[in-house]
Design a protein around this motif. Structure first.
Motif, PDB file in Angstrom:
ATOM      1  N   ASP A  63       0.846  -1.192   0.000  1.00 33.02           N
ATOM      2  CA  ASP A  63       0.000   0.000   0.000  1.00 33.02           C
ATOM      3  C   ASP A  63       0.881   1.242   0.000  1.00 33.02           C
ATOM      4  O   ASP A  63       2.102   1.151  -0.098  1.00 33.02           O
ATOM      5  N   GLU A  64       0.258   2.399   0.115  1.00 35.28           N
ATOM      6  CA  GLU A  64       0.992   3.667   0.053  1.00 35.28           C
ATOM      7  C   GLU A  64       1.988   3.862   1.183  1.00 35.28           C
ATOM      8  O   GLU A  64       2.881   4.689   1.109  1.00 35.28           O
ATOM      9  N   LYS A  65       1.858   3.067   2.241  1.00 34.71           N
ATOM     10  CA  LYS A  65       2.790   3.149   3.373  1.00 34.71           C
ATOM     11  C   LYS A  65       3.907   2.103   3.289  1.00 34.71           C
ATOM     12  O   LYS A  65       4.746   2.022   4.170  1.00 34.71           O
ATOM     13  N   GLY A  66       3.883   1.269   2.238  1.00 38.79           N
ATOM     14  CA  GLY A  66       4.887   0.235   2.086  1.00 38.79           C
ATOM     15  C   GLY A  66       4.564  -1.062   2.790  1.00 38.79           C
ATOM     16  O   GLY A  66       5.377  -1.962   2.855  1.00 38.79           O
ATOM     17  N   THR A  67       3.339  -1.183   3.300  1.00 44.67           N
ATOM     18  CA  THR A  67       2.912  -2.389   3.989  1.00 44.67           C
ATOM     19  C   THR A  67       2.417  -3.405   2.983  1.00 44.67           C
ATOM     20  O   THR A  67       1.605  -3.077   2.115  1.00 44.67           O
TER      21      THR A  67
END
Length: 130
Positions: A123-127
């Motif tokens: 996702d946008e957070k790198g998760t």
């Protein structure tokens, strides 16, 4: 030296393209050349400011309206000069050392024309989400 040409199509990618560029230029080694081509479709966000910060590490930049990602990739393909050519979207990342793995595989298997790897969906957070 094995040279990689990486085409990055971009449009309003200011939230992501910094990490994308770092994941590409961070692959440069003495025995691995990296040609980075960024094809931007005329972004109106912070993308151009970020590209300016990396100007000395980007080999070719086009900033002009296009007909979408496929059109941008084709523009880059016409300019690419590496033995290995790939594209990485402006919101994606390469694993550290992945170019070394590809170079090693292709050197040991010179008849191979394509090389594919596993990827994580983040996702946008790198998760990791898939």
């Amino acid at each position: 030296m094995m040279k990689f040409s990486i085409i990055t199509p971009s449009f309003n990618s200011g939230d992501y393209i910094d990490k994308t560029i770092r994941s590409i230029v961070g692959q440069r080694r003495d025995d691995i050349g990296v040609e980075l081509l960024v094809i931007d479709g005329g972004s109106t966000d912070t993308t151009h400011d970020i590209l300016a910060r990396f100007h000395d590490q980007i080999d070719y930049i086009i900033i002009e309206p296009d007909r979408g990602p496929a059109h941008a990739i084709n523009k880059g393909l016409r300019r690419a000069s590496g033995a290995v050519v790939a594209w990485l979207n402006a919101d994606d990342l390469y694993y550290e050392h992945c170019f070394e793995a590809v170079a090693s595989h292709l050197t040991g298997n010179p008849r191979d024309s394509f090389c594919f790897g596993r990827c994580l969906i983040i996702d946008e957070k790198g998760t990791e989400i898939r």
